[in-house]
Design an enzyme around this catalytic site. Structure first.
Site, PDB file in Angstrom:
ATOM      1  N   LYS A 185     -13.257 -58.609  15.413  1.00 58.40           N
ATOM      2  CA  LYS A 185     -12.914 -58.953  13.906  1.00 58.40           C
ATOM      3  C   LYS A 185     -11.497 -58.626  13.550  1.00 58.40           C
ATOM      4  O   LYS A 185     -10.998 -58.072  14.118  1.00 58.40           O
ATOM      5  CB  LYS A 185     -13.743 -57.909  13.189  1.00 58.40           C
ATOM      6  CG  LYS A 185     -15.235 -58.163  13.343  1.00 58.40           C
ATOM      7  CD  LYS A 185     -16.198 -57.373  12.507  1.00 58.40           C
ATOM      8  CE  LYS A 185     -17.581 -57.568  12.805  1.00 58.40           C
ATOM      9  NZ  LYS A 185     -18.199 -56.337  12.283  1.00 58.40           N
ATOM     10  N   SER A 223     -19.315 -57.077   5.405  1.00 61.34           N
ATOM     11  CA  SER A 223     -17.901 -56.722   5.265  1.00 61.34           C
ATOM     12  C   SER A 223     -17.213 -58.145   5.423  1.00 61.34           C
ATOM     13  O   SER A 223     -16.090 -58.152   4.704  1.00 61.34           O
ATOM     14  CB  SER A 223     -17.381 -55.634   6.375  1.00 61.34           C
ATOM     15  OG  SER A 223     -18.156 -54.459   6.216  1.00 61.34           O
ATOM     16  N   HIS A 263     -23.977 -50.085   3.877  1.00 63.93           N
ATOM     17  CA  HIS A 263     -23.824 -49.004   4.714  1.00 63.93           C
ATOM     18  C   HIS A 263     -24.337 -47.548   4.132  1.00 63.93           C
ATOM     19  O   HIS A 263     -24.801 -46.927   4.818  1.00 63.93           O
ATOM     20  CB  HIS A 263     -22.280 -48.741   5.078  1.00 63.93           C
ATOM     21  CG  HIS A 263     -21.647 -50.035   6.001  1.00 63.93           C
ATOM     22  ND1 HIS A 263     -20.591 -50.567   5.676  1.00 63.93           N
ATOM     23  CD2 HIS A 263     -22.060 -50.278   7.270  1.00 63.93           C
ATOM     24  CE1 HIS A 263     -20.210 -51.457   6.326  1.00 63.93           C
ATOM     25  NE2 HIS A 263     -21.165 -51.524   7.398  1.00 63.93           N
ATOM     26  N   ARG A 318     -29.706 -56.350   9.565  1.00 65.58           N
ATOM     27  CA  ARG A 318     -30.067 -57.071   8.062  1.00 65.58           C
ATOM     28  C   ARG A 318     -31.010 -58.489   8.349  1.00 65.58           C
ATOM     29  O   ARG A 318     -31.910 -58.213   7.539  1.00 65.58           O
ATOM     30  CB  ARG A 318     -28.600 -57.809   7.659  1.00 65.58           C
ATOM     31  CG  ARG A 318     -27.846 -56.583   7.252  1.00 65.58           C
ATOM     32  CD  ARG A 318     -26.643 -57.148   6.831  1.00 65.58           C
ATOM     33  NE  ARG A 318     -25.954 -57.535   8.328  1.00 65.58           N
ATOM     34  CZ  ARG A 318     -24.782 -58.155   8.500  1.00 65.58           C
ATOM     35  NH1 ARG A 318     -23.970 -58.371   7.341  1.00 65.58           N
ATOM     36  NH2 ARG A 318     -24.397 -58.340   9.428  1.00 65.58           N
TER      37      ARG A 318
HETATM   38  N1  COA Z   1     -26.174 -53.579   4.670  1.00 71.04           N
HETATM   39  C1  COA Z   1     -25.191 -54.530   4.403  1.00 71.04           C
HETATM   40  N2  COA Z   1     -24.335 -54.864   5.366  1.00 71.04           N
HETATM   41  C2  COA Z   1     -24.351 -54.318   6.488  1.00 71.04           C
HETATM   42  C3  COA Z   1     -25.130 -53.113   6.716  1.00 71.04           C
HETATM   43  C4  COA Z   1     -26.083 -53.042   5.490  1.00 71.04           C
HETATM   44  N3  COA Z   1     -27.097 -51.834   5.666  1.00 71.04           N
HETATM   45  N4  COA Z   1     -25.102 -52.728   8.015  1.00 71.04           N
HETATM   46  C5  COA Z   1     -24.070 -53.415   8.525  1.00 71.04           C
HETATM   47  N5  COA Z   1     -23.800 -54.242   7.738  1.00 71.04           N
HETATM   48  C6  COA Z   1     -22.812 -55.384   7.796  1.00 71.04           C
HETATM   49  C7  COA Z   1     -21.322 -55.017   8.088  1.00 71.04           C
HETATM   50  O1  COA Z   1     -20.675 -55.012   6.831  1.00 71.04           O
HETATM   51  C8  COA Z   1     -20.764 -55.712   9.164  1.00 71.04           C
HETATM   52  O2  COA Z   1     -20.235 -57.059   8.592  1.00 71.04           O
HETATM   53  P1  COA Z   1     -19.314 -58.050   9.076  1.00 71.04           P
HETATM   54  O3  COA Z   1     -19.897 -58.187  10.652  1.00 71.04           O
HETATM   55  O4  COA Z   1     -19.265 -59.216   8.355  1.00 71.04           O
HETATM   56  O5  COA Z   1     -18.080 -57.240   9.244  1.00 71.04           O
HETATM   57  C9  COA Z   1     -21.811 -56.086  10.000  1.00 71.04           C
HETATM   58  O6  COA Z   1     -23.027 -55.698   9.270  1.00 71.04           O
HETATM   59  C10 COA Z   1     -21.715 -54.969  11.177  1.00 71.04           C
HETATM   60  O7  COA Z   1     -20.814 -53.933  10.903  1.00 71.04           O
HETATM   61  P2  COA Z   1     -20.996 -52.392  11.579  1.00 71.04           P
HETATM   62  O8  COA Z   1     -22.342 -51.986  11.022  1.00 71.04           O
HETATM   63  O9  COA Z   1     -19.825 -52.153  10.658  1.00 71.04           O
HETATM   64  O10 COA Z   1     -20.513 -52.686  12.910  1.00 71.04           O
HETATM   65  P3  COA Z   1     -19.619 -53.684  13.470  1.00 71.04           P
HETATM   66  O11 COA Z   1     -20.410 -54.700  14.187  1.00 71.04           O
HETATM   67  O12 COA Z   1     -18.515 -54.090  12.802  1.00 71.04           O
HETATM   68  O13 COA Z   1     -19.022 -52.461  14.550  1.00 71.04           O
HETATM   69  C11 COA Z   1     -19.099 -51.262  16.614  1.00 71.04           C
HETATM   70  C12 COA Z   1     -19.611 -52.446  15.927  1.00 71.04           C
HETATM   71  C13 COA Z   1     -17.650 -50.796  16.262  1.00 71.04           C
HETATM   72  C14 COA Z   1     -19.856 -50.253  16.555  1.00 71.04           C
HETATM   73  C15 COA Z   1     -18.668 -51.865  17.945  1.00 71.04           C
HETATM   74  O14 COA Z   1     -18.022 -52.823  17.908  1.00 71.04           O
HETATM   75  C16 COA Z   1     -18.427 -50.824  19.120  1.00 71.04           C
HETATM   76  O15 COA Z   1     -19.136 -50.061  19.085  1.00 71.04           O
HETATM   77  N6  COA Z   1     -17.096 -50.709  19.225  1.00 71.04           N
HETATM   78  C17 COA Z   1     -16.575 -49.662  20.044  1.00 71.04           C
HETATM   79  C18 COA Z   1     -16.431 -50.450  21.722  1.00 71.04           C
HETATM   80  C19 COA Z   1     -17.804 -50.174  21.918  1.00 71.04           C
HETATM   81  O16 COA Z   1     -18.436 -49.486  22.262  1.00 71.04           O
HETATM   82  N7  COA Z   1     -18.547 -51.440  22.306  1.00 71.04           N
HETATM   83  C20 COA Z   1     -19.734 -51.806  22.630  1.00 71.04           C
HETATM   84  C21 COA Z   1     -19.918 -51.600  24.149  1.00 71.04           C
HETATM   85  S1  COA Z   1     -19.166 -52.766  24.960  1.00 71.04           S
END
Ligand code: COA
Length: 162
Positions: free
Chosen positions: A41, A128, A17, A90
């Protein structure tokens, strides 16, 4: 001034991140990290703790802001007048979910564009979820998270909070 938001669960924030954020700062003047919830999650850290850790990681960086949001990201963008969202990609396996989320977000708020940043080649295998799994089974996660996150997780485990 070019502003963007970088939403995610950040549970916990990883070196991957941080890499995305730092590279995005070469394109945007100010980035707000939005700690949000994903209904897909189970969490390790409470949202407030995640916000606190992200704030500590970027302490002193004037161009990085941190916020928490419990609703739809597109509502946050509308409320704050944001027009750009950054997401890290990724692998091909991320693409379908990100593509669908970007398409849904576009319908929810047509004023916002999603910018995808390729994850740095040293970080593409980090997630994560994998870090949480490694940590729960006593593995060494120190190469994958900032030192203060590793310290906090160890303290919480010692106190029996995890
Ligand atoms: N290097 C390594 N890992 C990375 C990375 C990077 N550069 N960028 C992201 N990741 C990983 C994270 O660790 C995470 O791993 P996991 O899936 O094992 O937990 C994954 O990629 C994605 O994580 P992250 O970027 O933190 O996003 P998320 O998918 O957990 O979050 C939200 C998603 C919160 C943005 C999304 O659910 C959201 O917008 N929620 C609010 C409600 C909403 O508006 N929904 C969309 C419309 S329905």
């Amino acid at each position: 001034m070019k502003r963007a938001i970088y939403p995610g669960s950040f549970d916990p924030i990883t070196v991957g991140h941080i890499d995305i954020l730092e590279r995005s700062l070469s394109v945007f003047d100010e980035i707000t990290i939005v700690v949000a919830s994903s209904s897909r999650k189970t969490s390790l850290l409470q949202p407030d703790e995640r916000v606190e850790l992200v704030k500590d990681v970027f302490k002193g960086k004037r161009r990085v802001k941190v916020d928490r949001w419990d609703g739809l990201i597109m509502d946050y963008a509308r409320e704050r007048g944001s027009h750009a969202v950054i997401r890290g990609l990724r692998a091909a396996s991320d693409f379908e979910y990100e593509f669908m989320m970007a398409a849904m977000n576009k319908r929810l708020n047509p004023d916002v564009e999603t910018f995808f940043m390729m994850t740095g080649q040293n970080y593409f295998f980090i997630s994560s979820s994998m870090i949480k799994e490694l940590f729960r089974y006593g593995g060494d996660i120190s190469p994958y998270v900032p030192p203060l996150v590793w310290k906090r997780l160890k303290e919480k485990r010692k106190a029996g909070d995890l």
